[in-house]
Design a protein around this motif. Sequence first.
Motif, mmCIF file in Angstrom:
data_model
loop_
_atom_site.group_PDB
_atom_site.id
_atom_site.type_symbol
_atom_site.label_atom_id
_atom_site.label_comp_id
_atom_site.label_asym_id
_atom_site.label_seq_id
_atom_site.Cartn_x
_atom_site.Cartn_y
_atom_site.Cartn_z
ATOM 1 N N GLU A 1 28.814 45.494 36.752
ATOM 2 C CA GLU A 1 28.697 44.326 36.117
ATOM 3 C C GLU A 1 27.966 43.153 36.954
ATOM 4 O O GLU A 1 28.270 43.089 38.074
ATOM 5 C CB GLU A 1 30.265 43.673 35.685
ATOM 6 C CG GLU A 1 30.038 42.641 34.692
ATOM 7 C CD GLU A 1 29.846 43.093 33.305
ATOM 8 O OE1 GLU A 1 28.959 43.028 32.532
ATOM 9 O OE2 GLU A 1 30.796 43.671 32.596
ATOM 10 N N THR B 1 27.376 40.014 38.362
ATOM 11 C CA THR B 1 28.454 38.857 38.786
ATOM 12 C C THR B 1 28.037 37.553 39.318
ATOM 13 O O THR B 1 27.269 37.936 40.295
ATOM 14 C CB THR B 1 29.433 39.616 39.444
ATOM 15 O OG1 THR B 1 29.912 40.803 38.832
ATOM 16 C CG2 THR B 1 30.704 38.773 39.848
ATOM 17 N N ALA C 1 34.265 40.315 46.109
ATOM 18 C CA ALA C 1 33.607 41.008 44.957
ATOM 19 C C ALA C 1 32.864 42.108 45.325
ATOM 20 O O ALA C 1 33.190 43.106 44.556
ATOM 21 C CB ALA C 1 32.637 39.904 44.344
ATOM 22 N N LEU D 1 30.867 45.298 42.839
ATOM 23 C CA LEU D 1 30.487 44.424 41.688
ATOM 24 C C LEU D 1 28.821 44.251 42.190
ATOM 25 O O LEU D 1 28.619 44.111 43.332
ATOM 26 C CB LEU D 1 31.141 43.257 41.463
ATOM 27 C CG LEU D 1 32.447 43.484 40.793
ATOM 28 C CD1 LEU D 1 33.115 42.306 40.703
ATOM 29 C CD2 LEU D 1 32.357 44.178 39.681
ATOM 30 N N LEU E 1 30.180 38.514 34.155
ATOM 31 C CA LEU E 1 31.503 38.213 34.795
ATOM 32 C C LEU E 1 31.164 37.205 35.910
ATOM 33 O O LEU E 1 30.133 36.904 36.580
ATOM 34 C CB LEU E 1 31.843 39.839 35.837
ATOM 35 C CG LEU E 1 32.823 39.702 36.576
ATOM 36 C CD1 LEU E 1 34.152 39.329 35.592
ATOM 37 C CD2 LEU E 1 33.039 40.924 37.368
#
Length: 463
Positions: free
Chosen positions: A18, A20, A50, A55, A93
């Motif tokens: 995703e 982010t 993260a 991500l 996100l």
Amino acid sequence: MSETEDATDDHDLRRPPERTLVLVPIVRTKADAQGGRDSAARVEEAVGLAAAIDLDVIEGVAVPLASYRPGTLFGTGKVDEIAARLDAEKIGLVIVDHPLSPVQQRNLEKAWKAKVIDRTGLILEIFGERARTREGRLQVELAHLTYQKSRLVRSWTHLERQRGGFGFLGGPGETQIEADRRALSERIERIKVELASVATRRRLQRRTRKRSGQAIAALVGYTNAGKSTLFNALTQSGVFADDRLFATLDPTLRRVELPNGTAIVLSDTVGFVSDLPTSLVAAFRGTLEEVAEADLILHVRDIADPDTEEQARDVAAVMGELDIDASDPDHVIEVWNKIDLIPPDQRPPARRAPTKTGKPAGPTVIPVSALTGEGLETLLTAIEDHLAIDRPIYRVELTADGLTRLHRLYEMGEVLDREDSSEGTVTAHVRVAEGALDRFRKAFPEARLVTKQPPAPEADAAA
């Protein structure tokens, strides 16, 4: 189940990471000084968290705030500004490096039309992916369920998805929100019962090790300080070590031989982090008892990190929750790791600070490089010296008829010296661990106590 539902359930297995955005709110007031931590360091750590679950982080941004807003955390203008960026860059996100109330989380998701998780949710997600043992999985699930009890988002049944995480990064929506709160509570109670059983087994294992006289040293430290690399270097084992936050979650124990020939058990534990969720500390209390009951604690610090002092304070705070004094010179050694990243002329020296009473004012400091091996022999010697404190020393005289027991002296204690006479007798001084005292006295009833501790070494500035 429809194809659409299947696709949703396998979201993290079949789709790319995703996109982010990581937001780090910064409020500079007397009441909220962020622990003195540098904002750039906070952004770097948040992005590292993260990245720990792969991500696609577009950017980490420090967001200055005059104060926290109860409804959205951020001010209206900042919320609108971020919403425009998310829409323009197709970011799905947002990670907010700060605790969010359920209301704040819902309001931000509605305003931004994106998934939003806070620092606690992110750490729980990381732990959910990293736990490998059944105990670790149960501990993380307990922390997650405790966290979820106050929230009206996501279904607790989603915890059993095969991706390994715990549902913050894509779930079945809100179709089962509050569908069965009683079932959730019952699950929490079942986990607590299972973990209590595991804790009992751990206590029995620790008791057995103590009876055998085998000392235990526990590694603690900020996440990514290099604990697992040090653990592998000292034990010649292959425990997973990676340059990522929370690379190690489940505790691991291995045998380490000291220079005097005795052996200890070394325990590698989960890394600490600033603002570690209270639910995680509570859930992992059984595992962290390995630290609390260790004979010696090795506080591993990344001494090359500019934020090392703040990290040390964060670790000391968590240790304090376990009733451990991080500054206890008899119980703690500070291992300043990663000196290979520091120019030779700037590396800190080893030290054992003396006082007027001869007792160190703080923990012994041993600079090492777990990667290159520099300083590891000095560390092992320091461990040996610390474990010898307050151990009684016995004088044993064995006649020629009793020499069949000689090997047991070496098995049950540390033979400091030995004298063999022409008549065939052996006289030895043996230092004995507390856990082995009863067995030692039964095996050698003729042993005579000489002193309760070895002579104090000369105090100097270097170890």
